[in-house]
Design an enzyme around this catalytic site. Sequence first.
Site, PDB file in Angstrom:
ATOM      1  N   TYR A 127       0.903  -1.190   0.020  1.00 46.51           N
ATOM      2  CA  TYR A 127       0.113  -0.247  -0.026  1.00 46.51           C
ATOM      3  C   TYR A 127       1.182   1.503  -0.265  1.00 46.51           C
ATOM      4  O   TYR A 127       1.706   1.391   0.335  1.00 46.51           O
ATOM      5  CB  TYR A 127      -0.970  -0.313   1.175  1.00 46.51           C
ATOM      6  CG  TYR A 127      -1.680   1.237   0.802  1.00 46.51           C
ATOM      7  CD1 TYR A 127      -2.616   0.964   0.322  1.00 46.51           C
ATOM      8  CD2 TYR A 127      -0.955   2.621   1.753  1.00 46.51           C
ATOM      9  CE1 TYR A 127      -4.030   2.145  -0.132  1.00 46.51           C
ATOM     10  CE2 TYR A 127      -2.459   3.585   2.386  1.00 46.51           C
ATOM     11  CZ  TYR A 127      -3.398   3.420   0.804  1.00 46.51           C
ATOM     12  OH  TYR A 127      -4.776   4.801   0.761  1.00 46.51           O
ATOM     13  N   GLN A 189     -10.325   0.736   1.916  1.00 43.65           N
ATOM     14  CA  GLN A 189     -10.832  -0.547   1.334  1.00 43.65           C
ATOM     15  C   GLN A 189      -9.823  -1.723   0.136  1.00 43.65           C
ATOM     16  O   GLN A 189     -10.587  -2.373  -0.305  1.00 43.65           O
ATOM     17  CB  GLN A 189     -12.021   0.337   0.458  1.00 43.65           C
ATOM     18  CG  GLN A 189     -11.251   1.503  -0.820  1.00 43.65           C
ATOM     19  CD  GLN A 189     -11.574   3.600   0.028  1.00 43.65           C
ATOM     20  OE1 GLN A 189     -11.816   2.750   1.159  1.00 43.65           O
ATOM     21  NE2 GLN A 189     -10.989   4.219  -0.805  1.00 43.65           N
ATOM     22  N   SER A 237       2.903   9.397  11.443  1.00 45.16           N
ATOM     23  CA  SER A 237       4.558   9.833  11.467  1.00 45.16           C
ATOM     24  C   SER A 237       4.892  10.166  12.393  1.00 45.16           C
ATOM     25  O   SER A 237       3.997  11.191  13.260  1.00 45.16           O
ATOM     26  CB  SER A 237       5.553  10.655  10.549  1.00 45.16           C
ATOM     27  OG  SER A 237       6.731  10.235  10.029  1.00 45.16           O
ATOM     28  N   HIS A 262       4.380  16.129   7.150  1.00 42.13           N
ATOM     29  CA  HIS A 262       3.490  15.407   7.065  1.00 42.13           C
ATOM     30  C   HIS A 262       2.171  15.106   7.375  1.00 42.13           C
ATOM     31  O   HIS A 262       1.415  14.376   6.620  1.00 42.13           O
ATOM     32  CB  HIS A 262       4.049  13.564   7.372  1.00 42.13           C
ATOM     33  CG  HIS A 262       4.885  13.229   6.966  1.00 42.13           C
ATOM     34  ND1 HIS A 262       4.855  12.495   5.419  1.00 42.13           N
ATOM     35  CD2 HIS A 262       6.399  12.571   7.216  1.00 42.13           C
ATOM     36  CE1 HIS A 262       6.044  11.965   5.314  1.00 42.13           C
ATOM     37  NE2 HIS A 262       7.336  11.478   6.325  1.00 42.13           N
ATOM     38  N   GLU A 326       9.971   6.509  16.122  1.00 38.50           N
ATOM     39  CA  GLU A 326       9.691   5.392  15.001  1.00 38.50           C
ATOM     40  C   GLU A 326      11.034   6.315  14.277  1.00 38.50           C
ATOM     41  O   GLU A 326      11.194   5.545  13.794  1.00 38.50           O
ATOM     42  CB  GLU A 326       8.165   6.505  13.536  1.00 38.50           C
ATOM     43  CG  GLU A 326       8.378   5.969  12.638  1.00 38.50           C
ATOM     44  CD  GLU A 326       7.836   6.422  12.078  1.00 38.50           C
ATOM     45  OE1 GLU A 326       7.859   6.183  10.369  1.00 38.50           O
ATOM     46  OE2 GLU A 326       6.929   7.582  12.057  1.00 38.50           O
ATOM     47  N   HIS A 327      11.499   7.655  13.880  1.00 37.37           N
ATOM     48  CA  HIS A 327      13.057   7.824  14.275  1.00 37.37           C
ATOM     49  C   HIS A 327      12.418   8.602  15.417  1.00 37.37           C
ATOM     50  O   HIS A 327      12.440   9.527  16.270  1.00 37.37           O
ATOM     51  CB  HIS A 327      12.323   8.723  12.894  1.00 37.37           C
ATOM     52  CG  HIS A 327      11.581   8.946  11.729  1.00 37.37           C
ATOM     53  ND1 HIS A 327      10.633   9.037  11.677  1.00 37.37           N
ATOM     54  CD2 HIS A 327      11.584   7.874  10.714  1.00 37.37           C
ATOM     55  CE1 HIS A 327      10.076   8.588  10.444  1.00 37.37           C
ATOM     56  NE2 HIS A 327      10.667   7.458   9.992  1.00 37.37           N
ATOM     57  N   GLU A 414       3.285 -34.012  29.897  1.00 36.69           N
ATOM     58  CA  GLU A 414       1.964 -33.088  29.987  1.00 36.69           C
ATOM     59  C   GLU A 414       0.936 -34.627  29.490  1.00 36.69           C
ATOM     60  O   GLU A 414      -0.616 -33.191  29.188  1.00 36.69           O
ATOM     61  CB  GLU A 414       2.648 -32.854  29.059  1.00 36.69           C
ATOM     62  CG  GLU A 414       3.810 -31.942  29.074  1.00 36.69           C
ATOM     63  CD  GLU A 414       3.866 -31.350  27.916  1.00 36.69           C
ATOM     64  OE1 GLU A 414       4.055 -31.403  26.277  1.00 36.69           O
ATOM     65  OE2 GLU A 414       5.254 -30.123  27.305  1.00 36.69           O
TER      66      GLU A 414
END
Length: 431
Positions: A127, A189, A237, A262, A326-327, A414
Amino acid sequence: MKILDWSQLDGAAQTDALTRPVQTVAARTRDAVAALIADVRTRGDAALREITAHFDGVSLDSFAVSEAEFAAAEAAVPPELRQAMQDAVARIDTFHRAGMSGGYAVETAPGVVCEKIVRPIGRVGLYVPAGSAPLPSTALMLGVPARLAGCREVVLCTPPRKDGSVDPAVLVAARLTGVRRVFKLGGAQAIAAMAYGTESLPSCDKLFGPGNSYVTEAKQQVAQSGAAAIDMPAGPSEVLVIADAGAQPAFVAADLLSQAEHGPDSQVLLLSDSDALIGAVRAQLEVQLAQLSRADIARQALAQSRLIKVQTLDEAFAISNRYAPEHLILALREPRGWLAQVEAAGSVFLGDYTPEALGDYCSGTNHVLPTSGAARAYSGVSVASFQNMVSVQAASKAGIDGIGACALVLARAEGLDAHANAVALRMGVAA
C-alpha cells in the site's frame, strides 16, 4: 510548540506529554472500517467503485493501471526524478541485500539435524498512500525488499487522483522495483480488497505499507480475521530528537518540521538538557515555517508536539525508550557513544549531518517503520518481512534412539500418550 520541564511534571503530566495525537482508535472509526471491509467482502468490485467514487471523487471502470498508463507515466516523470529514484533503488538494494539470511543447519545430537530454510511469501500486497501528497519513495521501500525476497506475485495499491490517474512517479517507482500489477485504490477499501480479493484483485498473503488511522485500523482488522498477515502497525509519522547544547538549532528545527509537514496527526518531540538550545530551536521553527508550502499542516502537528527540558541526557534516553519513536535523531557531539542507550526505536540517525529525510529517501535503510510505540516490539520492513523461515528436522534411527527418551519423559509429564507412543514405536520400547 509547548516547552515543558520534565522535572516539574508529575506522573500523569509526563504520560500526557508523551501521548500521541492518535493514541486510540475512536469507536466510530473502528465501526466504519468494519462496515467498509464487510461491504468489500460481500460485493467486491461493485463496493470498491461506490467507495472510490465517494471518498476519491472519481468513477473508475477499471482499477488496474494499464500498460498505456505506465508508458505515459514514464514520459511524464522528469529525467532528474527518475535518476534520483534509480540511485535510491541501488542503495536500498545494497543495504537490504546485506541483511539477507540464507538459513542454517545444525546437528543438535548425533543423527539429528535441525534446519531453517527460507521461502518467499507467495503473494504480497503493497500500500502506497497519497493522502495530501503522493509517496513514490514508499513504493521503492516496499518494492525492493519484495523483489529481493523472491515473492511470486506483488500487488500494489495507491489512491487515484480526481481525473482517474495515478501519480506518475509512483508508477515509475513501482516499475523500477519490478512491480507489474498496480491498482487505483486507496484507504481501508484497498486493504480489504488485497486481503480478501475481488473480481479484479487477488487476495494476498501479507500486506505492507503505512497509512492514516483508517488504513492502520483496516490492516489490524484483516489480520485479526486471519485473512492476511500485516507488516506492523504503521500509522501517522513521528520523530524524537535528543539534542545537546552543541547542536545546530536550524538543523534540529528542520528535522522537526520535516515530520510535522506529513500531516496534522504527526508528532515531533525535542528532548534537550540545554535551555538555550530549546529557545533557539523554537525561534528557528517560526523562521522556517514561513518558508514552507505546507506550513498550515505543520503548524497543526506542532500544536500537539513538545519541546522538553531534561536534567541530563541519560534522562532523555530513558524518556525516548519509554516513547519508542519511529524516528530517533541523536543531535549530539558523540552520537555513536550514546547509541548503546537506545533500546526502542524504528530507525536512528546519528549526528548533525544525518537528517531523517535521508532515511526517508535514499540512504538505503527502510522508511516503513513501526509507529505509536510499536518499536518496542516491532522492527522496520526488511527482506525477511517478505519471507517465511521454515523449520526442518531429520532424525536417523540412531538419532531417535539417542534423544527419544527425552521426548518420552516430557510427553508423559504432559499426559499426551499419543505423543509418547509415536516416539516409542520407532524406538521399539514401551510407551
